[in-house]
Design an enzyme around this catalytic site. Structure first.
Site, PDB file in Angstrom:
ATOM      1  N   ARG A 140       0.852  -1.198   0.000  1.00  0.00           N
ATOM      2  CA  ARG A 140       0.000   0.000   0.000  1.00  0.00           C
ATOM      3  C   ARG A 140       0.884   1.243   0.000  1.00  0.00           C
ATOM      4  O   ARG A 140       0.999   1.954   0.982  1.00  0.00           O
ATOM      5  CB  ARG A 140      -0.946  -0.039   1.177  1.00  0.00           C
ATOM      6  N   GLN A 155      -1.363   2.382  -5.367  1.00  0.00           N
ATOM      7  CA  GLN A 155      -2.763   2.594  -4.938  1.00  0.00           C
ATOM      8  C   GLN A 155      -3.756   2.182  -6.016  1.00  0.00           C
ATOM      9  O   GLN A 155      -4.799   1.618  -5.729  1.00  0.00           O
ATOM     10  CB  GLN A 155      -2.974   4.056  -4.557  1.00  0.00           C
ATOM     11  N   ASP A 207      -4.581  -1.518  -5.915  1.00  0.00           N
ATOM     12  CA  ASP A 207      -4.935  -2.069  -4.609  1.00  0.00           C
ATOM     13  C   ASP A 207      -6.345  -2.690  -4.639  1.00  0.00           C
ATOM     14  O   ASP A 207      -7.347  -2.018  -4.433  1.00  0.00           O
ATOM     15  CB  ASP A 207      -4.850  -0.924  -3.577  1.00  0.00           C
ATOM     16  N   SER A 233      -8.442  -2.369  -1.363  1.00  0.00           N
ATOM     17  CA  SER A 233      -9.129  -1.086  -1.173  1.00  0.00           C
ATOM     18  C   SER A 233     -10.319  -0.955  -2.113  1.00  0.00           C
ATOM     19  O   SER A 233     -11.398  -0.540  -1.692  1.00  0.00           O
ATOM     20  CB  SER A 233      -8.161   0.077  -1.412  1.00  0.00           C
ATOM     21  N   TYR A 252      -2.378   0.289  10.138  1.00  0.00           N
ATOM     22  CA  TYR A 252      -3.380  -0.659  10.631  1.00  0.00           C
ATOM     23  C   TYR A 252      -3.504  -0.547  12.153  1.00  0.00           C
ATOM     24  O   TYR A 252      -2.702   0.104  12.810  1.00  0.00           O
ATOM     25  CB  TYR A 252      -2.968  -2.089  10.282  1.00  0.00           C
TER      26      TYR A 252
HETATM   27  P1  NAD Z   1      -8.516  -2.896   8.042  1.00  0.00           P
HETATM   28  O1  NAD Z   1      -9.391  -3.504   7.006  1.00  0.00           O
HETATM   29  O2  NAD Z   1      -7.298  -3.626   8.447  1.00  0.00           O
HETATM   30  O3  NAD Z   1      -9.381  -2.654   9.372  1.00  0.00           O
HETATM   31  C1  NAD Z   1     -10.582  -1.944   9.334  1.00  0.00           C
HETATM   32  C2  NAD Z   1     -10.645  -0.955  10.466  1.00  0.00           C
HETATM   33  O4  NAD Z   1     -10.885  -1.650  11.702  1.00  0.00           O
HETATM   34  C3  NAD Z   1      -9.359  -0.166  10.694  1.00  0.00           C
HETATM   35  O5  NAD Z   1      -9.655   1.216  10.599  1.00  0.00           O
HETATM   36  C4  NAD Z   1      -8.913  -0.571  12.098  1.00  0.00           C
HETATM   37  O6  NAD Z   1      -8.272   0.482  12.788  1.00  0.00           O
HETATM   38  C5  NAD Z   1     -10.244  -0.928  12.732  1.00  0.00           C
HETATM   39  N1  NAD Z   1     -10.169  -1.755  13.944  1.00  0.00           N
HETATM   40  C6  NAD Z   1      -9.321  -2.768  14.259  1.00  0.00           C
HETATM   41  N2  NAD Z   1      -9.607  -3.247  15.483  1.00  0.00           N
HETATM   42  C7  NAD Z   1     -10.663  -2.547  15.960  1.00  0.00           C
HETATM   43  C8  NAD Z   1     -11.429  -2.589  17.151  1.00  0.00           C
HETATM   44  N3  NAD Z   1     -11.154  -3.435  18.136  1.00  0.00           N
HETATM   45  N4  NAD Z   1     -12.453  -1.712  17.291  1.00  0.00           N
HETATM   46  C9  NAD Z   1     -12.750  -0.835  16.316  1.00  0.00           C
HETATM   47  N5  NAD Z   1     -12.068  -0.754  15.152  1.00  0.00           N
HETATM   48  C10 NAD Z   1     -11.038  -1.594  14.978  1.00  0.00           C
HETATM   49  O7  NAD Z   1      -8.149  -1.407   7.636  1.00  0.00           O
HETATM   50  P2  NAD Z   1      -8.131  -0.711   6.211  1.00  0.00           P
HETATM   51  O8  NAD Z   1      -9.479  -0.509   5.680  1.00  0.00           O
HETATM   52  O9  NAD Z   1      -7.178  -1.451   5.370  1.00  0.00           O
HETATM   53  O10 NAD Z   1      -7.571   0.720   6.560  1.00  0.00           O
HETATM   54  C11 NAD Z   1      -6.574   0.947   7.538  1.00  0.00           C
HETATM   55  C12 NAD Z   1      -5.930   2.301   7.261  1.00  0.00           C
HETATM   56  O11 NAD Z   1      -5.142   2.238   6.085  1.00  0.00           O
HETATM   57  C13 NAD Z   1      -6.898   3.435   7.051  1.00  0.00           C
HETATM   58  O12 NAD Z   1      -6.395   4.572   7.683  1.00  0.00           O
HETATM   59  C14 NAD Z   1      -6.906   3.631   5.562  1.00  0.00           C
HETATM   60  O13 NAD Z   1      -7.272   4.942   5.197  1.00  0.00           O
HETATM   61  C15 NAD Z   1      -5.473   3.329   5.234  1.00  0.00           C
HETATM   62  N6  NAD Z   1      -5.255   2.904   3.826  1.00  0.00           N
HETATM   63  C16 NAD Z   1      -4.211   3.435   3.132  1.00  0.00           C
HETATM   64  C17 NAD Z   1      -4.003   3.037   1.801  1.00  0.00           C
HETATM   65  C18 NAD Z   1      -2.863   3.600   1.013  1.00  0.00           C
HETATM   66  O14 NAD Z   1      -2.195   4.484   1.454  1.00  0.00           O
HETATM   67  N7  NAD Z   1      -2.620   3.077  -0.143  1.00  0.00           N
HETATM   68  C19 NAD Z   1      -4.844   2.130   1.204  1.00  0.00           C
HETATM   69  C20 NAD Z   1      -5.896   1.610   1.952  1.00  0.00           C
HETATM   70  C21 NAD Z   1      -6.076   1.980   3.280  1.00  0.00           C
END
Ligand code: NAD
Length: 496
Positions: free
Chosen positions: A122, A127, A130, A133, A228
């Site tokens: 990521r 992006q 991905d 995403s 994460y």
């Molecule tokens: P994920 O699918 O791993 O998890 C989903 C969400 O669950 C996360 O926000 C995590 O903090 C939350 N979570 C975990 N345990 C929890 C709990 N006990 N209670 C409540 N919430 C809990 O996460 P994701 O969708 O892959 O996204 C994680 C981060 O990565 C975000 O900030 C997202 O914006 C970022 N992201 C960046 C890129 C990039 O830069 N290319 C791409 C995708 C996501």
């Protein structure tokens, strides 16, 4: 250079790995493209559409694959289904290698270079590639749509001559890609939305979408590596449970999306919490494929407990296959483009490229990915250190490929209904915790996580305030809540 696009054989998989749009671009890169007959049918893409884009249609998988240098897929095909491809051909898709190490070894033996798109780092450059995403974004949207289908009240506040109807209250647990999109969608439908996450950074993103961020004082920030979340300590879990218990009983719709890389989904909603909710409430557990955030979730099924519907579909992006295929195919195109020398019109894989290194599972007859390759033994008999494989989630979906569709009764705990669209889904590979930039604004959910530049908070607000998305067919349900005894059975699974 031939690219083959297979018809998906995985039960209930409705997506396809290429679209007429991407095929035209592959052809412009110098490839010839063969698409297996009927490959796009479930995504409303006809053989004719593919032909018009310049592809040939293979009557069978064998005819399609013959002489292929690249095979594009959504789900991992079995190694013995790949006969006829050129030696060293690339197999690119969501290969779901964790827990399927034998199948990965068989792909190595078949001589293909298998590339697992879930492992795409990521980083900014990737992006656009991905798939996690792009598909999570759609799943977050679809979760709210599915909830609205079974929710027997209107979502927005309605001020009518006959009086005012209060808006539905929606609560999103986990504000990552899927959660932010779920918030935005629930807002568009007029719900009053709150959300929680264990990463403090998520608070600003949630609020920029116009939702209320709920977090306990006891839990300052549980950000882990790479943007994460980390697993909570026992004390933190208890504090979170207390917070959720107090909040969830007042909610009409709950969407859970919480995940921790390489771990089973954290259990956030207990049976008692479900029982505290009002009859007619709906929970959509987007973490179902990793065991679920809700104690009662049955992956791939819809159940009702105490008149609360719990939706455990495991491939929600697949419920909107036309859009899901469109984005998935673009993710693949962006990656494949980096593997082709457009001038020479031939494959030119740079095996040292970080994107290739991160995704390649097998090559030259061997499993080469560090998470799966057998440790090398040196002459002294020591083993070479390799990173520990990410732990497989404990709760794996049942392997059955037959949807066990059964009509629910209005009993307290209705028989689970299978989602034909999900039947036989395997869990996705646990995500690799690679370095990436966390999105800085919740508008990522609006622009799509593919968008490089984070949107501003006002932009997110504006997006959230967009006109409501098209509602499900009207007149399906009366606005007033039915008495529990008259409550209809939960919807059939696999409603598309
Ligand atoms: P994920 O699918 O791993 O998890 C989903 C969400 O669950 C996360 O926000 C995590 O903090 C939350 N979570 C975990 N345990 C929890 C709990 N006990 N209670 C409540 N919430 C809990 O996460 P994701 O969708 O892959 O996204 C994680 C981060 O990565 C975000 O900030 C997202 O914006 C970022 N992201 C960046 C890129 C990039 O830069 N290319 C791409 C995708 C996501």
């Amino acid at each position: 250079m031939k690219i083959a696009v297979l018809r998906e054989r995985f039960e209930g998989e409705s997506r396809v790995a290429a679209t007429p749009e991407t095929i035209a671009k592959y052809i412009a890169l110098g490839a010839e493209v063969a698409v297996e007959k009927g490959a796009g049918e479930a995504s409303r893409l006809s053989d004719d559409d593919f032909q018009k884009a310049g592809a040939t249609i293979g009557a069978t998988a064998a005819a399609t694959l013959k002489g292929a240098d690249i095979v594009l897929c959504v789900r991992r095909p079995a190694a013995d289904e790949l006969g006829g491809v050129n030696k060293g051909a690339l197999l690119v898709g969501a290969l779901d290698p964790y827990g399927n190490e034998k199948d990965v070894a068989a792909l190595a033996k078949a001589g293909v270079a298998a590339m697992s798109m879930e492992f795409m780092p990521r980083i900014t450059r990737a992006q656009v590639m991905d798939i996690l995403s792009s598909q999570a974004n759609l799943a977050g949207y679809q979760a709210v749509i599915e909830a609205s289908k079974v929710f027997d009240r209107a979502m927005p506040m309605m001020m009518t001559a006959a009086g005012t109807v209060r808006p539905a209250k929606a609560f999103v647990m986990g504000a990552g890609v899927a959660g932010l999109q779920a918030i935005a969608t629930a807002k568009r439908l007029g719900a009053v939305v709150s959300a929680t996450d264990v990463r403090a950074a998520a608070g600003e993103q949630v609020e920029s979408l116009g939702a209320k961020f709920i977090m306990t004082e006891a839990l300052k920030d549980a950000s882990g590596t790479g943007g994460y979340a980390r697993e909570l300590t026992k004390d933190e879990q208890a504090a979170q449970a207390e917070l959720v218990a107090g909040h969830i009983s007042k909610q009409d719709i709950v969407v859970t999306t919480a995940l921790i890389p390489g771990r089973p989904a954290p259990k956030l909603v207990t049976k008692a919490m479900v029982e505290s909710m009002a009859p007619g409430s709906v929970i959509v557990d987007l973490a179902a494929e990793r065991g679920g955030n809700v104690e009662l979730t049955q992956p791939g099924k819809v159940i009702t407990h105490n008149d609360v519907t719990i939706i455990g579909y495991t491939n929600l992006a697949g419920h909107i296959p036309t859009t899901a295929s469109q984005l998935y195919a673009r993710n693949l195109l962006a990656f494949i483009t980096t593997l082709i020398d457009a001038k020479e019109k031939k494959l030119a894989v740079n095996w040292d490229d970080e994107l290739v290194k991160a995704t390649v599972l097998t090559r030259d007859g061997a499993v080469v990915h560090s998470a799966f390759a057998a440790p090398k033994t040196d002459t002294a008999g020591d083993t070479e250190a390799k990173p520990a494989p990410a732990k497989k989630p404990a709760a794996k979906k049942p392997a059955t490929r037959k949807p066990a569709a059964s009509k629910s009764t209005a009993s307290k705990s209705a028989a689970p209904k299978a989602d034909p669209g999900q039947a036989g889904e395997t869990k996705p590979a646990p995500r690799k915790s690679t370095a990436r930039k966390p999105a800085t604004k919740a508008a990522a959910a609006e622009a799509g996580p593919q968008a490089d530049a984070p949107a501003t908070a006002p932009a997110a607000k504006a997006a959230a305030a967009e006109k409501p998305a098209a509602r499900k067919p009207a007149a399906k349900k009366p606005a007033a809540r039915k008495p529990a005894a008259n409550k209809p059975a939960a919807p059939e699974g696999g409603d598309k």
